[in-house]
Scaffold this active site. Sequence first.
Site, PDB file in Angstrom:
ATOM      1  N   VAL A 118      10.150   1.261 -21.506  1.00 15.97           N
ATOM      2  CA  VAL A 118      10.892   2.189 -20.641  1.00 15.97           C
ATOM      3  C   VAL A 118      10.461   2.008 -19.191  1.00 15.97           C
ATOM      4  O   VAL A 118      11.291   1.901 -18.287  1.00 15.97           O
ATOM      5  CB  VAL A 118      10.688   3.644 -21.102  1.00 15.97           C
ATOM      6  CG1 VAL A 118      11.271   4.619 -20.080  1.00 15.97           C
ATOM      7  CG2 VAL A 118      11.333   3.875 -22.466  1.00 15.97           C
ATOM      8  N   THR A 142       2.842  -1.895 -24.635  1.00 18.28           N
ATOM      9  CA  THR A 142       3.215  -1.520 -25.996  1.00 18.28           C
ATOM     10  C   THR A 142       3.677  -2.770 -26.737  1.00 18.28           C
ATOM     11  O   THR A 142       4.034  -3.780 -26.125  1.00 18.28           O
ATOM     12  CB  THR A 142       4.350  -0.487 -26.001  1.00 18.28           C
ATOM     13  OG1 THR A 142       5.514  -1.069 -25.366  1.00 18.28           O
ATOM     14  CG2 THR A 142       3.953   0.782 -25.270  1.00 18.28           C
ATOM     15  N   LYS A 154      17.073  -8.103 -19.064  1.00 14.57           N
ATOM     16  CA  LYS A 154      17.824  -6.868 -18.869  1.00 14.57           C
ATOM     17  C   LYS A 154      16.941  -5.773 -18.302  1.00 14.57           C
ATOM     18  O   LYS A 154      15.774  -5.637 -18.659  1.00 14.57           O
ATOM     19  CB  LYS A 154      18.413  -6.390 -20.198  1.00 14.57           C
ATOM     20  CG  LYS A 154      19.546  -7.243 -20.728  1.00 14.57           C
ATOM     21  CD  LYS A 154      20.079  -6.625 -22.017  1.00 14.57           C
ATOM     22  CE  LYS A 154      21.238  -7.396 -22.586  1.00 14.57           C
ATOM     23  NZ  LYS A 154      21.741  -6.790 -23.828  1.00 14.57           N
ATOM     24  N   LYS A 163      23.140   4.834 -23.820  1.00 17.77           N
ATOM     25  CA  LYS A 163      21.875   4.126 -23.780  1.00 17.77           C
ATOM     26  C   LYS A 163      21.980   2.951 -22.804  1.00 17.77           C
ATOM     27  O   LYS A 163      22.873   2.102 -22.917  1.00 17.77           O
ATOM     28  CB  LYS A 163      21.551   3.624 -25.192  1.00 17.77           C
ATOM     29  CG  LYS A 163      20.360   2.684 -25.302  1.00 17.77           C
ATOM     30  CD  LYS A 163      19.063   3.427 -25.239  1.00 17.77           C
ATOM     31  CE  LYS A 163      17.902   2.478 -25.528  1.00 17.77           C
ATOM     32  NZ  LYS A 163      16.609   3.124 -25.329  1.00 17.77           N
TER      33      LYS A 163
END
Length: 397
Positions: A118, A142, A154, A163
């Site tokens: 994120v 992560t 992306k 999303k």
Amino acid sequence: MDNGPAWTVEAVRQARYHVISSDHLFSQDNLTLLTGCPDAPLRAGERRLLVIDKNVDALFGAQIREFFTFHGVEITVLSLRADEAVKHWDAVSQVVDAMNDFGIDRRREPVLAVGGGVLTDIVGFAASIYRRGTPYIRIPTTLIGLVDAGVGVKTGVNYASGKNRLGTYAPATATFLDRSFLRSLDLRHISNGLAEILKMALIRSQELFTLLETHGSAVRADRFQGTTGDLADAADRIIAEPIHLMLEELQPNLWESSLERCVDYGHTFSPTIEMHALPELLHGEAVVIDMALTTALATLRGNVSEEQADRVFTVIQALGLPLWNDALDDTSLLEHALRDTVRHRDGLQRLPLPLGIGRHCFVNDVAPSELRKAAWLLRSCAQELPHAGSAESLVSA
């Protein structure tokens, strides 16, 4: 009537980026971050803007700051909350404000993004739009960042109920992969990344699937730290192989000129499921539910044998991942997801389905009635596993 002059411009967009593995990246004697990327050397006397996930900052921030101080690099730190619930434009705006206040030299001062997928998505998006493109470097912390979000091009944030509805194609100059960060993750987030690894196994590599089947649970419990020789070897292969397969798929189609992308497996229904269930599901959990559903669909079509489906569902559970979410009870949600996918994929479903384990095909003829039956059968199987959970009972139910 005579027309005026007309021109056609055609150009090729070149891309070059690096994916570099180095554990304990912020140990003071590790120079990889300084010299490991030929396109982004970092020297004493230079400065950098560092955007870091708040949770990562709490755990590793002191060590990271000491690293840069030791090597004579001045850093300005933006500590940012970065989870799916705040993955919106406001987070991008905070990064853009920090870049502007920093007075960044967009040619020579790449932004450093340290955090999960994120965080790197947010920073990548901000960098791509600031002065029409500012370089950035990703340091994912992560497992899903290491094997998925950190290796593609992306960027994006969520918009309304969509999303990653806002985003760009913007490769980082480099991604540095440091497996030692994973020691701080809870097992749920390890499983979250294993979902994307399993994706590559199911569509591209029977060998990787077998590796997950035999060693995945133990490597997960060890958090990929390699505390024994066998675990270290298995962890190395379980991380390196999906990255290799992912880059092999991405390189010839980096800008998605072809919309038949096997790496979209697990990403047909999952964006809608994930946003609908937010914050209940992590990204990888939504992806694996999509994969379970489409494995059931492929089993109904005879593309996956009952024994193979049973193995897939067993591995999903062994990796600490869900087979089911109650969002699937609303089959109209699945139909909406499929319609949205058709719009996204230029009028066709282009739905990747497994062929056995390790191969795939694309289909364009999935009907709502098939989705309803696949969801019902998957629920039956999820209720029975791990006790009497066989794919044979799923198919014959």
